[in-house]
Design an enzyme around this catalytic site. Structure first.
Site, PDB file in Angstrom:
ATOM      1  N   GLU A 340       0.794  -1.234   0.000  1.00 16.94           N
ATOM      2  CA  GLU A 340       0.000   0.000   0.000  1.00 16.94           C
ATOM      3  C   GLU A 340       0.827   1.284   0.000  1.00 16.94           C
ATOM      4  O   GLU A 340       0.534   2.209   0.749  1.00 16.94           O
ATOM      5  CB  GLU A 340      -0.944   0.001   1.218  1.00 16.94           C
ATOM      6  CG  GLU A 340      -1.901  -1.156   1.221  1.00 16.94           C
ATOM      7  CD  GLU A 340      -2.731  -1.250   2.505  1.00 16.94           C
ATOM      8  OE1 GLU A 340      -3.931  -1.547   2.395  1.00 16.94           O
ATOM      9  OE2 GLU A 340      -2.185  -1.057   3.606  1.00 16.94           O
TER      10      GLU A 340
HETATM   11  C1  TNX Z   1      -4.350  -3.955   4.814  1.00 21.38           C
HETATM   12  S1  TNX Z   1      -2.740  -6.353   4.371  1.00 21.38           S
HETATM   13  C2  TNX Z   1      -3.055  -3.755   5.252  1.00 21.38           C
HETATM   14  C3  TNX Z   1      -2.832  -3.316   6.652  1.00 21.38           C
HETATM   15  C4  TNX Z   1      -4.118  -3.146   7.405  1.00 21.38           C
HETATM   16  C5  TNX Z   1      -5.063  -4.251   7.048  1.00 21.38           C
HETATM   17  C6  TNX Z   1      -6.326  -4.239   7.832  1.00 21.38           C
HETATM   18  C7  TNX Z   1      -1.672  -5.346   4.184  1.00 21.38           C
HETATM   19  C8  TNX Z   1      -0.460  -5.861   3.610  1.00 21.38           C
HETATM   20  N1  TNX Z   1      -1.933  -4.080   4.539  1.00 21.38           N
HETATM   21  O1  TNX Z   1      -2.096  -2.122   6.663  1.00 21.38           O
HETATM   22  O2  TNX Z   1      -3.844  -3.171   8.764  1.00 21.38           O
HETATM   23  O3  TNX Z   1      -5.367  -4.151   5.689  1.00 21.38           O
HETATM   24  O4  TNX Z   1      -7.077  -5.377   7.575  1.00 21.38           O
END
Ligand code: TNX
Length: 526
Positions: A340
């Site tokens: 992300e």
């Molecule tokens: C996505 S999964 C994220 C996290 C969040 C999560 C909450 C991932 C690699 N990144 O930063 O905590 O969703 O479900």
């Protein structure tokens, strides 16, 4: 002088010889294959009699490996805690005092194919636990713990016996990596809370705990060369609480606790996104541009922060951080995050991942990253962790990388079970216990060869939870199902059968004071 190894061997041989002269007990018929073991072993062969565990049972171990003795001590401690005995290991007992013994035996048998393989030969007078390595012995010890019934039989002799069904267990894991992840960044969890989680995971034969140590809301590991990371970045968390961090001594204590249970710790420094807490501590790290200016963040947004990817000082900083972490982490992996990074330009992201991967390799570790890192040119030793894009995992695999399976829709422990769930999020859907269990890591990504799947990991993000009771509510019972997906063969996995075995975990969960979610899908044992 005779060595201890020879002595213990001699005791075992003579015990085996004299046992036939002992008084016969009329055991009730047992069935080894109906004990609710989780994860389900490769094969069990019942012989329908019983080994009567009691306070005089001797525990002996191959003396050529002190780690086997340690596995024996772990077993003794657990039996003592459950049954109130005072068993010790490799005690020089008078032979005539020993009615029955458990022998944890180092064996180089070719039938023990993996380091975690083990066999149990359970007879009326002896239990042999064979394993090539102490890790295998430790996994077998967990099976033995699960074979000890809750109730004793008080009618067969003048004292109670806990009847372990006789027969054979042949067992080994499907996948070499069976992990859980705990996000200690969104909310901090104490060393004791982490240890309790490790204990529960070890019982179900997990061998890895991934700690998500850094994120926008907090930095949780002391870095001696950059002290403000915890002085500033460690003081905040989601919801405005006081946060916290592990000193390097705390971290080593967690690692040792895990190692005592043949589990590794995987430290994650999430970057170049998810780095607000680091950039707040040291503003030169901040990318500028589209990235939000660092400030204390206690909300749950994602995707707004980024490290600067073109400054030498940023890589010098990361060299220090990764170097320190590598020097106190015995496990082979360092997780570099990579998810992300919505405000990092693609070319900057690729440049960053490739440079950081090289730093990890320089310190003798393998890199793991979330599936987005597959866009970069990766070293084949680097592992991609699938969470949302099967095609990224496939791309990484084509470059030679191995894959950790953590698809959010199936394995995210922070997703609600159903609309009644008190904690958790729902962005990947709700994950009732059966949905979490009823899928196959082997077939989830079409065309991905099984050999390229390193294993399965269930991540627990902590936006909505901040203590053991809340952690356990989301992790249990689902984490018990993932242990079976990582360990047991596909043909041994069946929801109806698992559901029955899961229901029987209640005495253990209660003894461990686990605040599991009492899903209506399970007919929980009283
Ligand atoms: C996505 S999964 C994220 C996290 C969040 C999560 C909450 C991932 C690699 N990144 O930063 O905590 O969703 O479900």
């Amino acid at each position: 002088m005779l060595s201890r190894a020879v002595l213990i061997f001699a005791v075992v041989i003579s015990l085996a010889a004299c046992q036939s002269q002992k008084k016969e007990i009329n055991f009730p018929k047992t069935d080894l294959s109906s004990v609710p073991l989780i994860p389900k072993p490769v094969k069990t062969v019942p012989t329908n009699s019983a080994f009567g565990l009691d306070s005089t049972t001797a525990i002996l171990t191959s003396a050529n490996d002190p780690a086997f003795e340690k596995a024996g001590r772990f077993l003794a401690e657990k039996i003592n805690a459950k049954l109130g005995f005072k068993l010790s290991v490799n005690n020089t007992l008078e032979e005539k005092e020993i009615d029955r013994f458990i022998y944890i035996n180092q064996s180089d048998s070719i039938d023990l194919k993996t380091t975690e393989s083990y066999q149990l030969y359970i007879k009326k007078d002896s239990i042999y636990l064979n394993a090539k390595t102490a890790a295998g012995a430790f996994r077998g010890v967990q099976t033995l713990r699960q074979l000890i019934p809750e109730q004793s039989n008080d009618t067969l002799t003048d004292h109670p016996l806990w009847l372990i069904p006789t027969g054979k267990v042949y067992d080994e894991p499907q996948f070499e990596y069976r992990g859980a992840m705990l996000d200690v960044a969104r909310h901090f969890f104490t060393v004791d809370e982490v240890k309790k989680f490790i204990d529960l995971l070890a019982y179900y034969k997990y061998n890895a705990l991934h700690l998500h140590l850094t994120d926008d809301q907090g930095w949780r590991l002391e870095i001696k060369s950059w002290p403000k990371l915890t002085e500033i970045g460690g003081k905040t968390e989601v919801g405005g609480g006081e946060g916290g961090f592990y000193t390097q001594e705390d971290y080593k204590e967690i690692i040792q606790y895990a190692a005592d249970r043949h589990m590794i710790i995987i430290p994650e420094i999430d970057m170049p996104g998810h780095t607000n807490a680091a950039s707040l501590s040291y503003p030169f790290l901040h990318a500028g541009g589209k990235a939000d200016k660092p400030r204390v963040r206690t909300d749950m947004k994602v995707g707004y922060s980024s490290f600067h990817t073109r400054k030498d000082t940023v890589y010098a900083f990361l060299d220090d951080v990764i170097g320190e972490i590598a020097s106190i982490t015995p496990g082979p992996y360092i997780h570099i995050g990579g998810d992300e990074s919505h405000v990092t330009k693609k070319k900057d992201y690729l440049h960053f991942v490739e440079k950081v991967e090289k730093i990890v390799l320089k310190y003798g570790k393998k890199a793991i990253g979330w599936n987005e890192i597959a866009q970069a040119k990766l070293d084949p030793s680097t592992i991609a962790q699938l969470w949302n894009e099967p095609h990224s995992a496939m791309k990484a695999a084509e470059g030679g990388s191995r894959i950790i399976m953590s698809p959010a829709k199936k394995t995210y422990l922070d997703m609600k079970y159903d609309s009644l769930s008190q904690y958790g999020l729902t962005w990947a859907g709700m994950i009732p216990v059966d949905v979490g269990y009823n899928w196959s890591p082997e077939n989830y990504v079409e065309g991905l060869p099984k050999e390229q799947i390193l294993g399965v990991e269930a991540p627990l993000w902590s936006e909505t939870i901040s203590n053991s009771a809340e952690l356990e509510y989301l992790a249990f019972p689902r984490a018990i199902g993932y242990s079976e997906l990582g360990w047991s063969k596909p043909e041994n996995r069946d929801w109806e059968d698992f559901r029955q075995r899961l229901a029987q975990q209640v005495p253990f969960l209660n003894r461990m004071e686990v605040n599991y979610y009492p899903s209506k899908l399970i007919d929980w044992a009283e």
